[in-house]
Scaffold this motif. Sequence first.
Motif, PDB file in Angstrom:
ATOM      1  N   ARG A  41     -41.415 -69.426  66.968  1.00 24.40           N
ATOM      2  CA  ARG A  41     -41.799 -68.541  68.077  1.00 24.40           C
ATOM      3  C   ARG A  41     -41.086 -69.037  69.328  1.00 24.40           C
ATOM      4  O   ARG A  41     -40.781 -70.216  69.469  1.00 24.40           O
ATOM      5  CB  ARG A  41     -43.319 -68.552  68.277  1.00 24.40           C
ATOM      6  CG  ARG A  41     -43.889 -69.912  68.628  1.00 24.40           C
ATOM      7  CD  ARG A  41     -45.404 -69.921  68.713  1.00 24.40           C
ATOM      8  NE  ARG A  41     -45.910 -71.214  69.163  1.00 24.40           N
ATOM      9  CZ  ARG A  41     -46.118 -72.275  68.373  1.00 24.40           C
ATOM     10  NH1 ARG A  41     -45.873 -72.166  67.081  1.00 24.40           N
ATOM     11  NH2 ARG A  41     -46.568 -73.420  68.877  1.00 24.40           N
ATOM     12  N   SER A 239     -43.513 -62.971  64.415  1.00 18.88           N
ATOM     13  CA  SER A 239     -44.503 -63.000  65.491  1.00 18.88           C
ATOM     14  C   SER A 239     -45.098 -61.626  65.741  1.00 18.88           C
ATOM     15  O   SER A 239     -46.305 -61.499  65.977  1.00 18.88           O
ATOM     16  CB  SER A 239     -43.861 -63.524  66.788  1.00 18.88           C
ATOM     17  OG  SER A 239     -43.487 -64.876  66.649  1.00 18.88           O
ATOM     18  N   TYR A 243     -49.111 -61.042  65.542  1.00 24.50           N
ATOM     19  CA  TYR A 243     -49.941 -60.614  66.675  1.00 24.50           C
ATOM     20  C   TYR A 243     -50.537 -59.225  66.459  1.00 24.50           C
ATOM     21  O   TYR A 243     -51.619 -58.925  66.985  1.00 24.50           O
ATOM     22  CB  TYR A 243     -49.137 -60.680  67.967  1.00 24.50           C
ATOM     23  CG  TYR A 243     -48.917 -62.099  68.452  1.00 24.50           C
ATOM     24  CD1 TYR A 243     -50.000 -62.959  68.624  1.00 24.50           C
ATOM     25  CD2 TYR A 243     -47.638 -62.588  68.701  1.00 24.50           C
ATOM     26  CE1 TYR A 243     -49.812 -64.268  69.044  1.00 24.50           C
ATOM     27  CE2 TYR A 243     -47.442 -63.898  69.124  1.00 24.50           C
ATOM     28  CZ  TYR A 243     -48.537 -64.727  69.293  1.00 24.50           C
ATOM     29  OH  TYR A 243     -48.356 -66.028  69.718  1.00 24.50           O
ATOM     30  N   TRP A 246     -53.569 -59.985  64.527  1.00 20.51           N
ATOM     31  CA  TRP A 246     -54.542 -60.586  65.435  1.00 20.51           C
ATOM     32  C   TRP A 246     -55.220 -59.531  66.301  1.00 20.51           C
ATOM     33  O   TRP A 246     -56.441 -59.565  66.517  1.00 20.51           O
ATOM     34  CB  TRP A 246     -53.850 -61.654  66.286  1.00 20.51           C
ATOM     35  CG  TRP A 246     -54.660 -62.206  67.415  1.00 20.51           C
ATOM     36  CD1 TRP A 246     -54.401 -62.080  68.751  1.00 20.51           C
ATOM     37  CD2 TRP A 246     -55.863 -62.984  67.324  1.00 20.51           C
ATOM     38  NE1 TRP A 246     -55.346 -62.723  69.491  1.00 20.51           N
ATOM     39  CE2 TRP A 246     -56.266 -63.297  68.638  1.00 20.51           C
ATOM     40  CE3 TRP A 246     -56.635 -63.441  66.263  1.00 20.51           C
ATOM     41  CZ2 TRP A 246     -57.401 -64.046  68.927  1.00 20.51           C
ATOM     42  CZ3 TRP A 246     -57.768 -64.185  66.542  1.00 20.51           C
ATOM     43  CH2 TRP A 246     -58.142 -64.483  67.846  1.00 20.51           C
ATOM     44  N   ALA A 247     -54.448 -58.568  66.785  1.00 17.16           N
ATOM     45  CA  ALA A 247     -54.998 -57.507  67.632  1.00 17.16           C
ATOM     46  C   ALA A 247     -56.018 -56.665  66.859  1.00 17.16           C
ATOM     47  O   ALA A 247     -57.034 -56.239  67.419  1.00 17.16           O
ATOM     48  CB  ALA A 247     -53.865 -56.630  68.163  1.00 17.16           C
ATOM     49  N   ARG A 250     -59.195 -59.004  66.592  1.00 17.51           N
ATOM     50  CA  ARG A 250     -59.774 -59.610  67.786  1.00 17.51           C
ATOM     51  C   ARG A 250     -60.993 -58.866  68.324  1.00 17.51           C
ATOM     52  O   ARG A 250     -61.847 -59.460  68.968  1.00 17.51           O
ATOM     53  CB  ARG A 250     -58.696 -59.692  68.882  1.00 17.51           C
ATOM     54  CG  ARG A 250     -59.056 -60.605  70.028  1.00 17.51           C
ATOM     55  CD  ARG A 250     -57.901 -60.690  70.999  1.00 17.51           C
ATOM     56  NE  ARG A 250     -57.544 -59.382  71.523  1.00 17.51           N
ATOM     57  CZ  ARG A 250     -56.299 -58.989  71.764  1.00 17.51           C
ATOM     58  NH1 ARG A 250     -55.294 -59.803  71.512  1.00 17.51           N
ATOM     59  NH2 ARG A 250     -56.057 -57.790  72.241  1.00 17.51           N
ATOM     60  N   TYR A 278     -49.329 -67.109  59.511  1.00 17.36           N
ATOM     61  CA  TYR A 278     -48.577 -67.064  60.774  1.00 17.36           C
ATOM     62  C   TYR A 278     -48.746 -68.365  61.556  1.00 17.36           C
ATOM     63  O   TYR A 278     -47.809 -68.802  62.235  1.00 17.36           O
ATOM     64  CB  TYR A 278     -49.030 -65.860  61.591  1.00 17.36           C
ATOM     65  CG  TYR A 278     -48.815 -64.558  60.857  1.00 17.36           C
ATOM     66  CD1 TYR A 278     -47.568 -63.949  60.823  1.00 17.36           C
ATOM     67  CD2 TYR A 278     -49.864 -63.938  60.161  1.00 17.36           C
ATOM     68  CE1 TYR A 278     -47.364 -62.772  60.124  1.00 17.36           C
ATOM     69  CE2 TYR A 278     -49.668 -62.763  59.470  1.00 17.36           C
ATOM     70  CZ  TYR A 278     -48.408 -62.179  59.451  1.00 17.36           C
ATOM     71  OH  TYR A 278     -48.204 -61.014  58.757  1.00 17.36           O
ATOM     72  N   VAL A 284     -47.225 -67.510  65.373  1.00 16.28           N
ATOM     73  CA  VAL A 284     -48.158 -67.214  66.453  1.00 16.28           C
ATOM     74  C   VAL A 284     -48.583 -68.544  67.082  1.00 16.28           C
ATOM     75  O   VAL A 284     -48.510 -69.599  66.460  1.00 16.28           O
ATOM     76  CB  VAL A 284     -49.390 -66.429  65.963  1.00 16.28           C
ATOM     77  CG1 VAL A 284     -48.987 -65.082  65.373  1.00 16.28           C
ATOM     78  CG2 VAL A 284     -50.190 -67.238  64.956  1.00 16.28           C
ATOM     79  N   ARG A 288     -52.509 -69.392  72.339  1.00 16.80           N
ATOM     80  CA  ARG A 288     -52.799 -67.996  72.676  1.00 16.80           C
ATOM     81  C   ARG A 288     -54.042 -67.511  71.954  1.00 16.80           C
ATOM     82  O   ARG A 288     -54.906 -66.855  72.548  1.00 16.80           O
ATOM     83  CB  ARG A 288     -51.594 -67.115  72.336  1.00 16.80           C
ATOM     84  CG  ARG A 288     -51.847 -65.633  72.561  1.00 16.80           C
ATOM     85  CD  ARG A 288     -50.588 -64.812  72.417  1.00 16.80           C
ATOM     86  NE  ARG A 288     -50.879 -63.394  72.300  1.00 16.80           N
ATOM     87  CZ  ARG A 288     -49.952 -62.443  72.182  1.00 16.80           C
ATOM     88  NH1 ARG A 288     -48.661 -62.759  72.185  1.00 16.80           N
ATOM     89  NH2 ARG A 288     -50.305 -61.172  72.067  1.00 16.80           N
ATOM     90  N   LEU A 289     -54.159 -67.798  70.650  1.00 19.57           N
ATOM     91  CA  LEU A 289     -55.326 -67.356  69.900  1.00 19.57           C
ATOM     92  C   LEU A 289     -56.597 -67.968  70.471  1.00 19.57           C
ATOM     93  O   LEU A 289     -57.613 -67.273  70.645  1.00 19.57           O
ATOM     94  CB  LEU A 289     -55.178 -67.732  68.422  1.00 19.57           C
ATOM     95  CG  LEU A 289     -54.527 -66.694  67.498  1.00 19.57           C
ATOM     96  CD1 LEU A 289     -53.158 -66.264  67.989  1.00 19.57           C
ATOM     97  CD2 LEU A 289     -54.420 -67.244  66.069  1.00 19.57           C
ATOM     98  N   GLU A 292     -57.427 -66.415  74.003  1.00 20.23           N
ATOM     99  CA  GLU A 292     -57.927 -65.043  73.937  1.00 20.23           C
ATOM    100  C   GLU A 292     -59.310 -64.994  73.299  1.00 20.23           C
ATOM    101  O   GLU A 292     -60.147 -64.160  73.684  1.00 20.23           O
ATOM    102  CB  GLU A 292     -56.931 -64.164  73.187  1.00 20.23           C
ATOM    103  CG  GLU A 292     -55.620 -63.986  73.951  1.00 20.23           C
ATOM    104  CD  GLU A 292     -54.655 -63.033  73.268  1.00 20.23           C
ATOM    105  OE1 GLU A 292     -55.025 -62.441  72.216  1.00 20.23           O
ATOM    106  OE2 GLU A 292     -53.530 -62.860  73.781  1.00 20.23           O
TER     107      GLU A 292
END
Length: 794
Positions: A41, A239, A243, A246-247, A250, A278, A284, A288-289, A292
């Motif tokens: 990444r 990536s 993500y 993840w979205a 989440r 990932y 990823v 960030r995970l 968030e």
Amino acid sequence: MSHALPDCLPEALRQRCRLLNDRDLAAGGDYVLLWAHHALRDHDNPALDAALHLGVALDRPVLVYQGLGGGHRFDADRHHAFILQGAHDYQRALAARGIRHHTNVPGLTPGAGLADLLPRAAALVCEDFPAPPFPRWTRRWAERCDVLCLAVDAACIVPMAATGTRFDRAFAYREAMQARFQAELDAGPAPPPAARPWKPGTDGPTGGLDWDGFDLATALAHCAIDHTVPPVADTPGGSASGYARWAEFRGEGLRRYHQLRNDAAVEPPLGVSRMSPYLHYGMVSPWRLAREAREQGGPGAKKFIDELWVWRELAWQWCWHTPDVEAESALPGWARETLAEHAADPRPDYTDESLHRGRSGERLWDLAQRSLLRHGELHNNLRMTWGKALVGWSHDAGEAMRRLRDLNHRFALDGNDPASYGGLWWCLGLFDRPFTPAQPVLGTLRGRSIRGHERRLDVARYAARVGRASRSLPRVAVLGAGLAGAAAAQALVDQGYAVQVVDKSRGSGGRLSTRRSEVGPFDHGAQFLRAHDLRFQAQVARWLQAGLLQSWTPRAVNGEALKGALVAVPGMSELVKPLLDGADLQLGRAVTRLQREGGIWRLLDAEGATLAEAEQLIVTAPAPQAEALLGGAAPSLAGRLREARYAPCWASMVEIEGEAEVDLLRERGPIAWATADASRPGRPDGGRWLIHATPAWSRKRLESPAEDVGEALASALSEALQRPARLVAAHRWRYALVEQPLGVDFLAERELGLRVAGDHCLGGRLEAAWLSGCAAAGDLMREVALPTQVEGTG
């Protein structure tokens, strides 16, 4: 080591770095080289940041190298596809920042490996990845490096080095590192400096992968990797894909994570995040995970952060502090002792092959294994039950560790990760404590029964999840039940394909056939096998473990040894039968015509009856027979088959009187090879001998009556052994020995749904036939799983 980290690195970054050699940072070279493999990444990436800081200090650009040439023991289409999809995302993101990315794939990019780039490097930056084989590989490159070599922790929010000592319990790690975790999460990786541009007149390296028009499926076909483990269609690498997943999770998934995370039957995006592949390849950012999740808040997010940080990084720091994570000594002493104390306890005896294919007979365990086999993932809570069962089914800790590692790492997209070792070795007592009273087999290891898990899981619903393919799977017909056809059939059946296998012979095996007679059985084709290729060696190891193969050392003239020979017991055809398990097998059915209409292949007999029909066809008949069948439907491919050349071989099965002084004769007149069947393991006693004639002698008598040929060979053997010999039977192998193979793994006309495999592709060894069949099946599965171009897969 007396040398210090370069002063140009910020303090927060220095705490993640360690020197791997005694070189100082000095001007020179054309670029700072970053070896990337598990931090793919362009953001929140301390390894990339360290390379950029060194580039500023040296006024050099950064070159990111990524290669697939290390010969990893679990290399397969599944892992290579995921990595290359991620590499393309990484390359595009780096290009936008003026950073060059150089990818090496052996077979596609000759002369573009790390060794070719290192002489021009001003410094080498490596990722600190503490799971084998990367520590050994990193040490090797550091020793070869004439410039400063640096390892950087790019995976853990709390640097592994910050722990100071190894933690063996989650609660202790959580308590000791909670404040450091919050501080690291609040700060996050500092913004890196801009990349230095390439100076005019300085050429970058050549020979790397060209992404323009790159066809991923075709590229994988050129790699000498395991083609029986196909890509996972609904889990592409990169990536962007990570993500996107993840979205989806989440929102409701993260909010209810604490409630649903242990239920393997829940449909995504609820239940678990499925982010581990990932995270494993660093596509990823864990920062960030975690950020968030913390921003969203709630009990679900809190539990997710605990899993992401405490349990994941507990395993990473444990691996970092443990010299050999695969040695039994890595397990807690109490666990080793209790397993040793109960080593003699009765337990089920499963073969590696039955476990590999998810055929233990335990429904839930088999479903879990099939999830790994077909989808490349295993629900974390169910993995504990799956793993505990393996421990209870293994003879000792060493065998349990090998099985846990091999079954998980080969198939799981998150396999071979430090977190994998933490989860797998937990089944053997790591990060745990003794539980009393002791129970059979497991001793004081924590128990976790399959029956108990079945009671709290909707098994039918989970079975539907596992059985659901992410792409519509075509029907497949395989013409030929020899080793190539059987290998292709097994690979396809294991991935959920409906497979029909048709062969004109009364038994399966092709050159591995066993002939019955009034004096006993004869292996009248291939006499033994050897394993040279690592992929075939893995299959041979499973056959050996199952008792299907044994070593054979016959007594030969002049003491000549036959080294490394293995024979199947009780007959050579025993190797093929289990490979065909699960396929619709039709024997004694001769296909005389192949017809392609409306996207369907039909296999017809002499009366015009349809023996099989399917969207995809794999032909494994000898090249001349395949050419005759395909001349009308695929003339260009049939033309290639004419390039293969064969030598014939007459086989004579005889019985001698008395006992010979040797078990093996070679090159005696018309005899190329003759062996005493009773010398082979698992065979009954008696004077049965199998004779193979030389190619030249066989060619001259190719159309002679079988009895005449057999008697001539029996007479030659009688003279050589000085024993009376009686002919039992003779057999003509018209296409016995491949003298001129095509030099390719397989042939294909994909628009026709057609592939051709067999020993005529790679050579006459049994190993070559097996590899060719696997490669043809792998090509078919790649076509189903992957888009034509890597472009847009993210």
